[in-house]
Design a protein around this motif. Structure first.
Motif, PDB file in Angstrom:
ATOM      1  N   ASN A  13       0.881  -1.588  -0.540  1.00  0.00           N
ATOM      2  CA  ASN A  13       0.206  -0.198   0.469  1.00  0.00           C
ATOM      3  C   ASN A  13       1.104   0.904   0.016  1.00  0.00           C
ATOM      4  O   ASN A  13       1.633   1.204   1.225  1.00  0.00           O
ATOM      5  CB  ASN A  13      -0.824  -0.001   1.050  1.00  0.00           C
ATOM      6  CG  ASN A  13      -1.697  -0.921   1.721  1.00  0.00           C
ATOM      7  OD1 ASN A  13      -2.205  -1.613   1.679  1.00  0.00           O
ATOM      8  ND2 ASN A  13      -2.774  -1.341   0.063  1.00  0.00           N
ATOM      9  N   GLY A  14       0.319   2.123  -0.752  1.00  0.00           N
ATOM     10  CA  GLY A  14       0.704   2.962  -0.812  1.00  0.00           C
ATOM     11  C   GLY A  14       2.400   3.508  -1.904  1.00  0.00           C
ATOM     12  O   GLY A  14       3.253   4.570  -1.318  1.00  0.00           O
ATOM     13  N   ASP A  58      13.688 -13.215   0.816  1.00  0.00           N
ATOM     14  CA  ASP A  58      13.896 -12.148   1.444  1.00  0.00           C
ATOM     15  C   ASP A  58      13.013 -11.170   0.815  1.00  0.00           C
ATOM     16  O   ASP A  58      11.948 -10.288   1.661  1.00  0.00           O
ATOM     17  CB  ASP A  58      15.533 -11.413   1.785  1.00  0.00           C
ATOM     18  CG  ASP A  58      16.133 -11.143  -0.171  1.00  0.00           C
ATOM     19  OD1 ASP A  58      16.155 -12.230  -0.362  1.00  0.00           O
ATOM     20  OD2 ASP A  58      16.775  -9.879   0.185  1.00  0.00           O
ATOM     21  N   LEU A  59      12.883 -11.207  -0.812  1.00  0.00           N
ATOM     22  CA  LEU A  59      12.151  -9.197  -1.462  1.00  0.00           C
ATOM     23  C   LEU A  59      10.408  -9.421  -1.154  1.00  0.00           C
ATOM     24  O   LEU A  59      10.384  -8.915  -0.629  1.00  0.00           O
ATOM     25  CB  LEU A  59      12.430 -10.335  -2.692  1.00  0.00           C
ATOM     26  CG  LEU A  59      13.486 -10.493  -3.745  1.00  0.00           C
ATOM     27  CD1 LEU A  59      13.256 -11.151  -5.350  1.00  0.00           C
ATOM     28  CD2 LEU A  59      13.911  -8.627  -3.601  1.00  0.00           C
ATOM     29  N   LYS A  60      10.459 -10.764  -1.050  1.00  0.00           N
ATOM     30  CA  LYS A  60       8.458 -11.093  -0.041  1.00  0.00           C
ATOM     31  C   LYS A  60       8.658 -10.253   1.283  1.00  0.00           C
ATOM     32  O   LYS A  60       7.665  -9.290   1.404  1.00  0.00           O
ATOM     33  CB  LYS A  60       8.370 -12.166   0.050  1.00  0.00           C
ATOM     34  CG  LYS A  60       7.650 -12.903  -1.216  1.00  0.00           C
ATOM     35  CD  LYS A  60       6.765 -14.126  -0.522  1.00  0.00           C
ATOM     36  CE  LYS A  60       6.561 -15.217  -1.756  1.00  0.00           C
ATOM     37  NZ  LYS A  60       6.266 -16.295  -1.609  1.00  0.00           N
ATOM     38  N   GLN A  61       9.446 -10.783   2.247  1.00  0.00           N
ATOM     39  CA  GLN A  61       8.962  -9.942   3.233  1.00  0.00           C
ATOM     40  C   GLN A  61       9.669  -9.012   3.394  1.00  0.00           C
ATOM     41  O   GLN A  61       8.969  -7.555   4.095  1.00  0.00           O
ATOM     42  CB  GLN A  61      10.342 -10.667   4.485  1.00  0.00           C
ATOM     43  CG  GLN A  61      10.119 -11.986   5.048  1.00  0.00           C
ATOM     44  CD  GLN A  61      10.566 -12.788   5.638  1.00  0.00           C
ATOM     45  OE1 GLN A  61      11.776 -12.327   5.912  1.00  0.00           O
ATOM     46  NE2 GLN A  61      10.780 -13.577   5.991  1.00  0.00           N
ATOM     47  N   ARG A  62      10.828  -7.824   2.450  1.00  0.00           N
ATOM     48  CA  ARG A  62      10.985  -7.259   2.274  1.00  0.00           C
ATOM     49  C   ARG A  62      10.331  -5.893   1.770  1.00  0.00           C
ATOM     50  O   ARG A  62       9.860  -4.784   2.565  1.00  0.00           O
ATOM     51  CB  ARG A  62      12.398  -6.658   1.773  1.00  0.00           C
ATOM     52  CG  ARG A  62      13.874  -7.233   2.520  1.00  0.00           C
ATOM     53  CD  ARG A  62      15.614  -7.134   2.532  1.00  0.00           C
ATOM     54  NE  ARG A  62      15.911  -6.024   0.978  1.00  0.00           N
ATOM     55  CZ  ARG A  62      16.508  -6.541   0.198  1.00  0.00           C
ATOM     56  NH1 ARG A  62      16.917  -7.195   0.300  1.00  0.00           N
ATOM     57  NH2 ARG A  62      17.010  -5.050  -0.101  1.00  0.00           N
ATOM     58  N   LEU A 103       6.862  -6.927   0.289  1.00  0.00           N
ATOM     59  CA  LEU A 103       5.637  -6.998  -0.055  1.00  0.00           C
ATOM     60  C   LEU A 103       4.946  -7.514   1.182  1.00  0.00           C
ATOM     61  O   LEU A 103       3.500  -7.503   1.900  1.00  0.00           O
ATOM     62  CB  LEU A 103       5.505  -8.675  -1.426  1.00  0.00           C
ATOM     63  CG  LEU A 103       5.838  -8.085  -1.983  1.00  0.00           C
ATOM     64  CD1 LEU A 103       5.913  -9.592  -3.132  1.00  0.00           C
ATOM     65  CD2 LEU A 103       4.726  -6.912  -2.879  1.00  0.00           C
ATOM     66  N   ALA A 104       5.859  -7.148   2.756  1.00  0.00           N
ATOM     67  CA  ALA A 104       4.725  -7.468   3.844  1.00  0.00           C
ATOM     68  C   ALA A 104       3.459  -8.324   4.357  1.00  0.00           C
ATOM     69  O   ALA A 104       2.688  -8.594   4.450  1.00  0.00           O
ATOM     70  CB  ALA A 104       3.855  -6.215   4.318  1.00  0.00           C
ATOM     71  N   VAL A 105       4.499 -10.045   3.926  1.00  0.00           N
ATOM     72  CA  VAL A 105       3.330 -11.142   3.805  1.00  0.00           C
ATOM     73  C   VAL A 105       4.038 -12.598   4.905  1.00  0.00           C
ATOM     74  O   VAL A 105       4.864 -11.771   5.244  1.00  0.00           O
ATOM     75  CB  VAL A 105       3.467 -11.762   2.252  1.00  0.00           C
ATOM     76  CG1 VAL A 105       2.315 -10.637   1.509  1.00  0.00           C
ATOM     77  CG2 VAL A 105       4.557 -12.062   1.578  1.00  0.00           C
TER      78      VAL A 105
END
Ligand SMILES: Nc1ncnc2c1ncn2[C@@H]1O[C@H](COP(=O)(O)OP(=O)(O)OP(=O)(O)O)[C@@H](O)[C@H]1O
Ligand SMILES: [Mg+2]
Length: 233
Positions: free
Chosen positions: A36-37, A225-229, A231-233
């Motif tokens: 978001n944002g 790590d891309l997801k965590q960094r 995409l906040a999943v």
């Protein structure tokens, strides 16, 4: 078909997008994921010249769009399904689809009935007025309607937001099928990774207005790590 280089975008004095580089070949489908944002909607609006002030180069078929107004971009075959959908509440589903054909401007439009066949969830709603549709049904209609003008590159802004999983699956199948058959390219902004993967062949990650990753889905999966960094999943 679409080439974006060093695109900055501003609302007033605030800079939202920073040096965005993105491209999509003829008929290619790419996703833009981000929280978001992050700047997803701003990016799509910038491509359509529908809000933000922009600097940088947007090319379509090698041609610099510069100050070209939205309706001319639509005539070239760009189509945006914005986050607020813009369904006509006093027109029926069929009429909402039919009216979109006026944007075709010489390109081959699709028959409204054909759209209803392709998006099976719209079919039973044919006679319903736009204002009587649920939020999710309006989203389906906005996506179906966008195909009516025979676009060459569709810009979709989070079409699955708030949709039930079973509907998301069906929408993914139907979008992929119609894009394949009609040779429509796609820039899909999403937060639903499953849906984005089902519809596209590669992706960009955007964070605070900057592209922080670009690559194939395999490469995305290898970098957990891309997801965590981003995409906040
Ligand atoms: N009309 C506007 N005027 C000023 N700032 C805006 C405007 N629209 C968006 N912004 C700001 O620009 C930034 C990017 O917003 P944008 O809507 O592009 O994000 P997004 O990735 O689409 O988010 P979401 O997933 O919530 O839709 C945010 O900080 C937002 O507050
Ligand atoms: Mg948005």
């Amino acid at each position: 078909m679409l080439e974006v280089a060093h695109l900055d975008a501003f609302y007033g004095d605030g800079q939202i997008l920073h040096a965005i580089a993105l491209d999509a070949a003829e008929g290619e489908r790419v996703a833009v994921l981000g929280r978001n944002g992050a700047g997803k909607s701003t990016l799509l609006k910038s491509l359509m010249n529908a809000g933000p002030r922009v600097a940088g180069a947007i090319r379509f078929d090698g041609r610099l769009l510069a100050e070209m107004p939205s309706y001319r971009r639509a005539q070239l075959g760009l189509a945006l399904v914005p986050e607020d959908r813009r369904i006509y509440s006093h027109l029926t589903v069929l009429e909402n689809i039919a009216i979109a054909r006026y944007g075709a401007a010489g390109r081959k439009a699709m028959e409204p009935r054909q759209i209803l066949e392709r998006f099976s969830m719209l079919k039973p709603l044919e006679e319903r007025y736009g204002g009587q549709l649920s939020g999710g049904q309006q989203q389906l209609l906005a996506v179906g309607r966008a195909f009516a003008a025979g676009p060459r590159l569709l810009l979709l802004d989070e079409p699955t937001e708030g949709l039930a999983p079973v509907i998301v699956e069906q929408m993914a199948r139907e979008i992929a099928a119609i894009c394949d058959e009609e040779k429509v390219g796609l820039v899909l902004c999403e937060q639903n990774i499953w849906f984005a993967r089902a519809c596209t062949s590669r992706l960009y990650l955007i964070d605070t207005g900057r592209i922080v990753f670009s690559g194939g889905w395999d490469e995305f999966d290898r970098n957990a790590d891309l997801k965590q960094r981003y995409l906040a999943v």
